[in-house]
Design a protein around this motif. Structure first.
Motif, short mmCIF file in Angstrom:
data_model
loop_
_atom_site.label_atom_id
_atom_site.label_comp_id
_atom_site.label_asym_id
_atom_site.label_seq_id
_atom_site.Cartn_x
_atom_site.Cartn_y
_atom_site.Cartn_z
N THR A 115 119.15 -49.75 22.29
CA THR A 115 119.80 -48.66 21.47
C THR A 115 118.41 -48.07 20.87
O THR A 115 117.53 -49.08 20.39
CB THR A 115 120.67 -48.88 20.36
OG1 THR A 115 120.15 -49.99 19.55
CG2 THR A 115 121.99 -49.32 21.12
N ALA A 116 118.28 -47.06 20.80
CA ALA A 116 117.03 -46.38 19.88
C ALA A 116 117.51 -45.69 18.72
O ALA A 116 118.56 -45.17 18.58
CB ALA A 116 116.32 -45.34 20.93
N ALA A 117 116.52 -45.54 17.66
CA ALA A 117 116.80 -44.84 16.58
C ALA A 117 117.42 -43.44 16.83
O ALA A 117 118.23 -42.93 16.36
CB ALA A 117 115.53 -44.82 15.56
N ALA A 118 116.86 -42.83 17.99
CA ALA A 118 117.37 -41.51 18.41
C ALA A 118 118.74 -41.34 18.85
O ALA A 118 119.20 -40.30 18.95
CB ALA A 118 116.23 -40.67 19.38
N ALA A 119 119.30 -42.65 19.20
CA ALA A 119 120.40 -42.37 19.70
C ALA A 119 121.71 -42.79 18.56
O ALA A 119 122.71 -43.10 18.87
CB ALA A 119 120.93 -43.71 20.71
N ALA A 174 119.33 -44.51 25.28
CA ALA A 174 117.91 -44.62 24.67
C ALA A 174 117.68 -43.03 24.42
O ALA A 174 117.72 -42.28 25.57
CB ALA A 174 116.96 -44.98 25.52
N GLY A 175 117.66 -42.55 23.31
CA GLY A 175 117.50 -40.87 23.15
C GLY A 175 118.97 -40.28 23.68
O GLY A 175 119.80 -40.61 23.63
N ASN A 176 118.46 -39.32 24.51
CA ASN A 176 119.67 -38.82 25.50
C ASN A 176 119.77 -39.19 26.76
O ASN A 176 120.40 -38.80 27.35
CB ASN A 176 119.33 -37.21 25.42
CG ASN A 176 118.31 -36.88 26.47
OD1 ASN A 176 117.23 -37.69 26.62
ND2 ASN A 176 118.04 -35.57 27.06
N THR A 177 119.31 -40.36 27.07
CA THR A 177 119.36 -41.06 28.33
C THR A 177 120.55 -42.09 28.09
O THR A 177 120.55 -42.71 27.04
CB THR A 177 118.12 -41.72 28.67
OG1 THR A 177 116.95 -40.67 28.78
CG2 THR A 177 118.37 -42.55 30.16
N TRP A 234 123.17 -37.76 28.09
CA TRP A 234 124.57 -37.38 27.35
C TRP A 234 123.91 -36.37 26.31
O TRP A 234 122.96 -36.09 25.86
CB TRP A 234 125.08 -38.52 26.74
CG TRP A 234 124.37 -39.17 25.50
CD1 TRP A 234 123.24 -40.01 25.46
CD2 TRP A 234 124.33 -38.67 24.00
NE1 TRP A 234 122.65 -39.92 24.23
CE2 TRP A 234 123.46 -39.51 23.48
CE3 TRP A 234 125.46 -38.10 23.41
CZ2 TRP A 234 123.44 -39.46 22.11
CZ3 TRP A 234 125.34 -37.95 22.00
CH2 TRP A 234 124.30 -38.92 21.15
N LYS A 235 125.02 -35.57 25.65
CA LYS A 235 124.72 -34.63 24.44
C LYS A 235 125.98 -34.56 23.63
O LYS A 235 127.09 -34.85 24.22
CB LYS A 235 124.05 -33.43 25.01
CG LYS A 235 125.22 -32.55 25.88
CD LYS A 235 124.40 -31.42 26.19
CE LYS A 235 125.14 -30.51 27.28
NZ LYS A 235 124.52 -29.32 27.86
N ARG A 236 125.67 -34.41 22.52
CA ARG A 236 126.87 -34.35 21.53
C ARG A 236 126.86 -32.96 21.01
O ARG A 236 126.03 -32.22 20.34
CB ARG A 236 126.83 -35.37 20.19
CG ARG A 236 127.91 -35.46 19.37
CD ARG A 236 128.09 -36.37 18.51
NE ARG A 236 129.13 -36.35 17.40
CZ ARG A 236 129.11 -37.34 16.71
NH1 ARG A 236 128.44 -38.40 16.66
NH2 ARG A 236 130.40 -37.37 15.97
#
Length: 135
Positions: free
Chosen positions: A23-27, A76-79, A113-115
């Protein structure tokens, strides 16, 4: 690209087996700890619509058109990488079993992915839209 995805999936599988999660902070905006429902109507003769209950570490419980099981999301981020775990075959009618298999394959093939508000979109060869259960 296919080789990179396989290598990434292998790494995630190894980490998952060791009890770790990427998991990344961007996630941060990924809906860990939430439940979401596929943005689709029920199949004929059923009221059921697939849903995912995603734990805080990406561990996931899947309730599909008929089958159910577990999996793991790593972000991880948008991955995104989804790895299906044991899927329980519940004596499903052929059409629902195939729809479940297709959904698992589409989740496994998603790369991004995107939200958008309460809508979570998994992007891959097939785009999947899920709505967060906010009630």
């Amino acid at each position: 690209m296919r080789v990179v995805k396989r290598a990434c999936a292998g790494l995630v599988a190894a980490l998952w087996m060791s009890g770790l999660s990427i998991t990344a902070a961007a996630a941060e905006d990924f809906p860990f700890g939430m439940e979401m429902t596929l943005d689709a109507p029920p199949q004929p003769g059923s009221k059921r619509v697939p849903d995912l209950d995603i734990g805080d570490n990406g561990d996931t419980v899947l309730e599909l058109w008929c089958k159910g099981g577990k999996g793991q999301f790593s972000v991880a981020g948008n991955t995104i990488v989804f790895i299906a775990g044991k899927i329980e075959d519940r004596n499903c009618p052929a059409a629902r079993a195939q729809a479940d298999d297709d959904l698992i394959a589409a989740l496994s093939a998603a790369t991004n992915w995107k939200r958008q508000g309460d809508l979570i979109i998994f992007v891959g060869p097939k785009t999947l839209r899920f709505r967060l259960n906010t009630n």
